[in-house]
Design a protein around this motif. Sequence first.
Motif, PDB file in Angstrom:
ATOM      1  N   MET A 195       3.334  -1.436   4.239  1.00 54.13           N
ATOM      2  CA  MET A 195       2.525  -0.224   4.332  1.00 54.13           C
ATOM      3  C   MET A 195       3.417   1.001   4.213  1.00 54.13           C
ATOM      4  SD  MET A 195      -0.065  -0.934   7.511  1.00 54.13           S
ATOM      5  CE  MET A 195      -1.577  -1.875   7.300  1.00 54.13           C
ATOM      6  N   ARG A 198      -7.160   3.845   4.908  1.00 57.15           N
ATOM      7  CA  ARG A 198      -7.151   2.400   4.628  1.00 57.15           C
ATOM      8  C   ARG A 198      -6.155   1.658   5.520  1.00 57.15           C
ATOM      9  NH1 ARG A 198      -8.448   1.445  -1.000  1.00 57.15           N
ATOM     10  NH2 ARG A 198     -10.367   2.601  -1.414  1.00 57.15           N
ATOM     11  N   VAL A 199      -4.920   2.176   5.602  1.00 52.11           N
ATOM     12  CA  VAL A 199      -3.914   1.429   6.368  1.00 52.11           C
ATOM     13  C   VAL A 199      -4.212   1.497   7.863  1.00 52.11           C
ATOM     14  CG1 VAL A 199      -2.124   1.675   4.612  1.00 52.11           C
ATOM     15  CG2 VAL A 199      -2.235   3.347   6.476  1.00 52.11           C
ATOM     16  N   ALA A 203       0.862  -1.185   0.000  1.00 54.38           N
ATOM     17  CA  ALA A 203       0.000   0.000   0.000  1.00 54.38           C
ATOM     18  C   ALA A 203       0.894   1.230   0.000  1.00 54.38           C
ATOM     19  CB  ALA A 203      -0.903   0.005   1.230  1.00 54.38           C
ATOM     20  N   ILE A 235       3.742   4.413   5.535  1.00 62.24           N
ATOM     21  CA  ILE A 235       3.240   5.222   6.648  1.00 62.24           C
ATOM     22  C   ILE A 235       4.285   6.289   6.977  1.00 62.24           C
ATOM     23  CG2 ILE A 235       1.756   3.418   7.584  1.00 62.24           C
ATOM     24  CD1 ILE A 235       3.889   2.785   9.642  1.00 62.24           C
ATOM     25  N   ASP A 280      -6.964  -1.004   8.487  1.00 64.43           N
ATOM     26  CA  ASP A 280      -6.469  -2.371   8.312  1.00 64.43           C
ATOM     27  C   ASP A 280      -5.627  -2.828   9.491  1.00 64.43           C
ATOM     28  OD1 ASP A 280      -6.235  -4.709   6.453  1.00 64.43           O
ATOM     29  OD2 ASP A 280      -4.117  -4.256   6.704  1.00 64.43           O
ATOM     30  N   ILE A 281      -4.745  -1.958   9.956  1.00 67.21           N
ATOM     31  CA  ILE A 281      -3.846  -2.394  11.027  1.00 67.21           C
ATOM     32  C   ILE A 281      -4.567  -2.437  12.369  1.00 67.21           C
ATOM     33  CG2 ILE A 281      -2.853  -0.157  11.763  1.00 67.21           C
ATOM     34  CD1 ILE A 281      -0.075  -1.729  11.521  1.00 67.21           C
ATOM     35  N   TYR A 327      -2.452  -5.863   3.750  1.00 66.08           N
ATOM     36  CA  TYR A 327      -1.180  -5.396   3.205  1.00 66.08           C
ATOM     37  C   TYR A 327       0.000  -6.048   3.924  1.00 66.08           C
ATOM     38  CZ  TYR A 327      -4.610  -1.820   1.977  1.00 66.08           C
ATOM     39  OH  TYR A 327      -5.739  -1.178   1.542  1.00 66.08           O
TER      40      TYR A 327
END
Length: 436
Positions: A82, A67-68, A28, A84, A71-72, A79
């Motif tokens: 990532m 999104r990340v 991602a 970040i 997700d986390i 993913y």
Amino acid sequence: MRSALSLTGAAVAALLGTSVHAETISIATVNNGDMIRMQKLAGHFTAAHPDITLNWVTLEENVLRQRVTTDIATKGGQYDVMTIGTYEVPIWGAKKWLLSLDKLGPTYDADDLLPSIRSGLTIDGTLYAAPFYGESSMVMYRKDLFEKAGLTMPEAPSWSFIADAARKITDKSKEIYGICLRGKAGWGENMAFLSAMANSYGARWFDMGWKPQFNTDPWKQTITTYLGLMKDAGPPGASSNGFNENLALFQTGKCGMWIDATVAASFVTNPAESKVADKVGFALAPDNGLGKRSNWLWAWTLAVPAGSKKAEAAKTFIAWATSKEYIALVAKEEGWANVPPGTRSSLYANPQYQQAAPFAQMTLKSIQAADPKHPTVEEVPYTGVQYAAIPEFQGIGTAVGQVFSAALAGQMTAEQALQSAQALTTREMTKAGYIK
């Protein structure tokens, strides 16, 4: 130096002390120029690592963050790598949501990472993300427009000089706007710029008791100056403009000045992408005479979420994408001026880079001038220059960003925006237990 192509999948696996089986990793990432270039060059990685297939998920900055984070936090496992930033890494690393990246192989040279960048990605001596590029912010300006107006840009300008110059070089009849600044709502979009600007005016997000400070004179001065400047010298529709939109405006000759990420320098000076490539000068982000400049500190980094089932393959990719060898690959394919900046000391000691990148020293000076541990004139309980490193900031910062973007669009006054920002931030900080 080894070439990027000389490290086979088996060789990297051996360096990492692991075995890598044929598998697909999902990455991602953000739709910034350096990341798009990384995808273009990824064929070099897959040629050297036929056992690893890359699945790219490329998103606009605000969408990527949503999104990340989702997700986390939910352990979704979508993913394996990532993209970040320095805001997320210490928070997520402390929660054990990220895997350690201390062992990226003996040729990786983590000690070469710039100290200010590395420290923001390290918890108790453990590296939890590898920096792909690092940045501060600075002034990028059109030397030809300044010369025509009889102006000389100082290396370290004040906000009063910037405001005066912006108005003088504006020619709306020719679609030349004196200054382009972020207006798109988001804690990492307009609030990255406005928080850094506010620091230079003596403002802060919170006092030592975590009480929001939008009802103070420094914030009023910041927002009033910003709105007035954008009204007089900014482009139309500025409330929709973030990094990429302003980059396009500057490259097409429509901005006299742009105060934004130092990473943009290679894009505005690239003749293949910028109509004004040979006319660009650089200066430190402005101050207001209080000892703090309005420059931030940030790194886009690559990290492995703890829930990844393909951690070793993910680390193999990260070791490649953030290495000295990758920098050398970009230099070979795209030229030294286009390598990812702001991560390695060796880059700034490289004569080839210094010669090819007229912005190199200003970028390094800007990065070194930012102090995340002492970001403001008055004492604060948080770290972070353009953000407060607490989990709640992502939501609060975006909500405040929406308020200030609405003010830029003319939907409310500066005073109304500040009152709204104060109320919503106070409510959220009380709900989170910071304010008793």
